[in-house]
Design a protein around this motif. Structure first.
Motif, PDB file in Angstrom:
ATOM      1  N   GLY A 109      29.974 -22.079  13.488  1.00 17.13           N
ATOM      2  CA  GLY A 109      30.265 -23.338  12.811  1.00 17.13           C
ATOM      3  C   GLY A 109      30.956 -23.188  11.474  1.00 17.13           C
ATOM      4  O   GLY A 109      30.819 -22.183  10.797  1.00 17.13           O
ATOM      5  N   ARG A 110      31.732 -24.200  11.122  1.00 17.21           N
ATOM      6  CA  ARG A 110      32.468 -24.201   9.854  1.00 17.21           C
ATOM      7  C   ARG A 110      31.548 -24.325   8.652  1.00 17.21           C
ATOM      8  O   ARG A 110      31.904 -23.958   7.551  1.00 17.21           O
ATOM      9  CB  ARG A 110      33.469 -25.352   9.836  1.00 17.21           C
ATOM     10  CG  ARG A 110      34.624 -25.161  10.763  1.00 17.21           C
ATOM     11  CD  ARG A 110      35.626 -26.271  10.665  1.00 17.21           C
ATOM     12  NE  ARG A 110      35.258 -27.252   9.655  1.00 17.21           N
ATOM     13  CZ  ARG A 110      35.763 -28.439   9.561  1.00 17.21           C
ATOM     14  NH1 ARG A 110      36.665 -28.838  10.391  1.00 17.21           N
ATOM     15  NH2 ARG A 110      35.379 -29.263   8.612  1.00 17.21           N
ATOM     16  N   ASP A 111      30.358 -24.876   8.856  1.00 13.89           N
ATOM     17  CA  ASP A 111      29.434 -25.087   7.743  1.00 13.89           C
ATOM     18  C   ASP A 111      28.599 -23.855   7.424  1.00 13.89           C
ATOM     19  O   ASP A 111      27.773 -23.889   6.517  1.00 13.89           O
ATOM     20  CB  ASP A 111      28.509 -26.271   8.043  1.00 13.89           C
ATOM     21  CG  ASP A 111      29.253 -27.594   8.053  1.00 13.89           C
ATOM     22  OD1 ASP A 111      30.326 -27.675   7.410  1.00 13.89           O
ATOM     23  OD2 ASP A 111      28.780 -28.534   8.707  1.00 13.89           O
ATOM     24  N   SER A 112      28.771 -22.766   8.164  1.00 14.89           N
ATOM     25  CA  SER A 112      28.023 -21.534   7.904  1.00 14.89           C
ATOM     26  C   SER A 112      28.883 -20.577   7.098  1.00 14.89           C
ATOM     27  O   SER A 112      30.079 -20.462   7.333  1.00 14.89           O
ATOM     28  CB  SER A 112      27.630 -20.856   9.212  1.00 14.89           C
ATOM     29  OG  SER A 112      26.622 -21.573   9.855  1.00 14.89           O
ATOM     30  N   HIS A 113      28.246 -19.889   6.151  1.00 19.08           N
ATOM     31  CA  HIS A 113      28.970 -18.845   5.425  1.00 19.08           C
ATOM     32  C   HIS A 113      28.002 -17.850   4.808  1.00 19.08           C
ATOM     33  O   HIS A 113      26.850 -18.148   4.563  1.00 19.08           O
ATOM     34  CB  HIS A 113      29.909 -19.433   4.366  1.00 19.08           C
ATOM     35  CG  HIS A 113      29.222 -19.970   3.156  1.00 19.08           C
ATOM     36  ND1 HIS A 113      28.812 -21.274   3.056  1.00 19.08           N
ATOM     37  CD2 HIS A 113      28.851 -19.376   2.000  1.00 19.08           C
ATOM     38  CE1 HIS A 113      28.233 -21.465   1.876  1.00 19.08           C
ATOM     39  NE2 HIS A 113      28.231 -20.330   1.216  1.00 19.08           N
ATOM     40  N   PHE A 114      28.497 -16.650   4.617  1.00 21.48           N
ATOM     41  CA  PHE A 114      27.790 -15.601   3.895  1.00 21.48           C
ATOM     42  C   PHE A 114      28.757 -15.158   2.820  1.00 21.48           C
ATOM     43  O   PHE A 114      29.893 -14.803   3.118  1.00 21.48           O
ATOM     44  CB  PHE A 114      27.439 -14.422   4.806  1.00 21.48           C
ATOM     45  CG  PHE A 114      26.448 -13.473   4.185  1.00 21.48           C
ATOM     46  CD1 PHE A 114      25.154 -13.406   4.660  1.00 21.48           C
ATOM     47  CD2 PHE A 114      26.800 -12.646   3.126  1.00 21.48           C
ATOM     48  CE1 PHE A 114      24.224 -12.544   4.089  1.00 21.48           C
ATOM     49  CE2 PHE A 114      25.887 -11.781   2.550  1.00 21.48           C
ATOM     50  CZ  PHE A 114      24.597 -11.733   3.040  1.00 21.48           C
TER      51      PHE A 114
END
Length: 160
Positions: A109-114
């Motif tokens: 998903g686009r709303d996930s990030h590290f």
């Protein structure tokens, strides 16, 4: 009943990082309280983690991503947000000083990030492994596999 539901939801939104390997002297500090880290301890959001000389720490995040800290390293776990779906995970670590290896799981998903930040740069990553080292003068990234997008403190951006 509503209070219980809100409490359970709050627990699922912020999950701690888990110490899966500890060697030597490792501590974390939250709100002025210093705690010695032992294997399987949970390290909360906003914790500042410090490894002593000849020490190391491996942390696993809820996303499955993992970081390893070398000796004389300090990080801040800035953000650990996990939504109800896997596509809403946000994990952010600030490398204050020292060396860190990271293996970041592919995020959905686009709303996930590290994101890993230093005083000189920020790296947004998805499904890669790399080393980073920072000091008062510079930050270095060495890619094992995959790619990272690095934004420098002066605003320049580069894909490595």
């Amino acid at each position: 009943m509503t209070t219980l539901a809100l409490f359970i939801t709050a627990l699922s939104m912020s999950a701690p990082a888990n110490a899966i390997a500890v060697d030597g002297t490792v501590t974390y500090e939250v709100d002025g309280m210093i705690t010695v880290v032992k294997r399987f301890d949970q390290i909360p959001e906003r914790a500042t983690v410090t490894t002593g000389a000849n020490s190391s720490l491996s942390l696993r995040f809820k996303s499955g991503s993992m970081i390893r800290l070398a000796g004389k390293t300090q990080i801040e776990i800035s953000e650990l947000v996990h939504g109800q779906t896997a596509g809403r995970r946000k994990e952010k670590v600030k490398l204050i000083t020292g060396k860190m290896w990271a293996r970041i799981m592919k995020l959905l998903g686009r709303d996930s990030h590290f994101e890993i930040t230093t005083q000189h740069a920020a790296a947004g990553v998805r499904g890669t492994a790399f080393w980073t080292e920072t000091s008062t003068k510079s930050t270095t990234f060495v890619i094992d596999h995959g790619a990272i997008a690095v934004t420098q403190a002066n605003g320049g951006e580069q894909l490595l």
